[in-house]
Design a protein around this motif. Sequence first.
Motif, PDB file in Angstrom:
ATOM      1  N   ASN A 151      39.759  37.121  47.331  1.00  0.00           N
ATOM      2  CA  ASN A 151      41.081  36.739  48.254  1.00  0.00           C
ATOM      3  C   ASN A 151      40.823  36.212  49.820  1.00  0.00           C
ATOM      4  OD1 ASN A 151      43.230  37.425  46.371  1.00  0.00           O
ATOM      5  ND2 ASN A 151      41.727  39.329  46.416  1.00  0.00           N
ATOM      6  N   ASP A 197      46.539  31.626  44.234  1.00  0.00           N
ATOM      7  CA  ASP A 197      47.007  32.959  44.082  1.00  0.00           C
ATOM      8  C   ASP A 197      48.512  33.108  43.906  1.00  0.00           C
ATOM      9  OD1 ASP A 197      46.790  35.716  43.200  1.00  0.00           O
ATOM     10  OD2 ASP A 197      45.700  36.269  45.200  1.00  0.00           O
ATOM     11  N   HIS A 253      46.933  45.459  33.855  1.00  0.00           N
ATOM     12  CA  HIS A 253      46.666  46.822  33.316  1.00  0.00           C
ATOM     13  C   HIS A 253      46.499  47.103  32.059  1.00  0.00           C
ATOM     14  CE1 HIS A 253      48.775  48.250  37.216  1.00  0.00           C
ATOM     15  NE2 HIS A 253      47.605  47.867  37.573  1.00  0.00           N
ATOM     16  N   GLU A 270      50.832  43.784  31.740  1.00  0.00           N
ATOM     17  CA  GLU A 270      50.660  45.089  31.446  1.00  0.00           C
ATOM     18  C   GLU A 270      51.146  45.446  29.966  1.00  0.00           C
ATOM     19  OE1 GLU A 270      53.573  46.615  34.226  1.00  0.00           O
ATOM     20  OE2 GLU A 270      52.424  46.515  35.740  1.00  0.00           O
TER      21      GLU A 270
END
Length: 286
Positions: free
Chosen positions: A118, A180, A259, A240
């Motif tokens: 980043n 991003d 995740h 997720e």
Amino acid sequence: RAKLDGRNGVQFYAPHMNAQASDRLALESALRRALHEQQFTLHFQPQIDLATGRVVGTEALIRWRHPLLGTIQPERFIGLAEETGLIVPIGAWVLQTACLQNRQWQRSGLGPLRIAVNLSARQLAEPGLLDSVERVLQDTGLPPASLEIELTESMMMGDIESAIHTMACFKRMGVKLSIDDFGTGYSSLQYLKRLPVDVLKIDRSFVQDMVGSADGAALVDAIISLAHGLRMHVIAEGVETIAQLDFLRGAGCDSVQGHVYSRPQTGERIEVLLRAGHIEPKTSTA
Ligand code: C2E
Ligand code: MG
Ligand code: MG
Ligand code: MG
């Protein structure tokens, strides 16, 4: 609640009128010290190719291991690091450390593997940025195409022409570029067409809204078509659940990060995962 303090390391909050200004000063000097005393560390989050199920890269994410406060997440200090300019030396450390780690993994036969780093607006505006990236690539021996630099739409809005120029220079070096948090900024589609970008990262707010909402699903479908139409690769962030994973696969998304596969982890843990050669989605990320 504990707060940062430049002299004593830690104090307890006693809200008063000047709390904010003194907090900022304390945080700034603590950040400066963190840099000198090597309190920063990188975690890495795997990026998985949906077609092959393989880890094709990782994103480097900074953590601050404060001696008294424990691990501090970037959202709590990156903003001030940008305002004070400290993000420039911190960002240089991130770049060097991330490229070195990725090169070590590649040397150990764990590649081909990309490393995403980043960048902040302040770094993008630094005149020495291109040279310092070139130097890091030379020092570490990392092939330029193994480095992906993440930029956000909002950081390009200040001086879009100069941002496009810098990006074009990165392209000539062979470095990959990604946008991003795509969809959360205000950049126009006119600009998107002009940006020499390889990867578009769908912001996790869209991923969260996608399953069970026709409108949310339509947006993600549209972003994927848009990216592919512009010959960009698409990564979904913040995935997720298995349901989100299934949706994204069906929608033709290229890669995912979230995740459901893995939280950001230390380099040591990522290495274990890479050696295992495969990664399975988790049915529960609790
Ligand atoms: P980002 O670049 O968009 O990074 C993704 C963030 O989403 C990370 O937060 C990551 O831990 C989190 N994340 C990943 N998967 C999931 C998921 O499944 N669910 C949820 N809820 N979150 C997920 P993190 O590490 O706290 O970083 C936050 C932001 O701080 C980053 O957002 C990035 O903008 C910034 N940042 C982190 N490291 C650096 C750095 O080295 N330099 C600069 N300039 N900014 C950094
Ligand atoms: Mg990022
Ligand atoms: Mg993001
Ligand atoms: Mg972000």
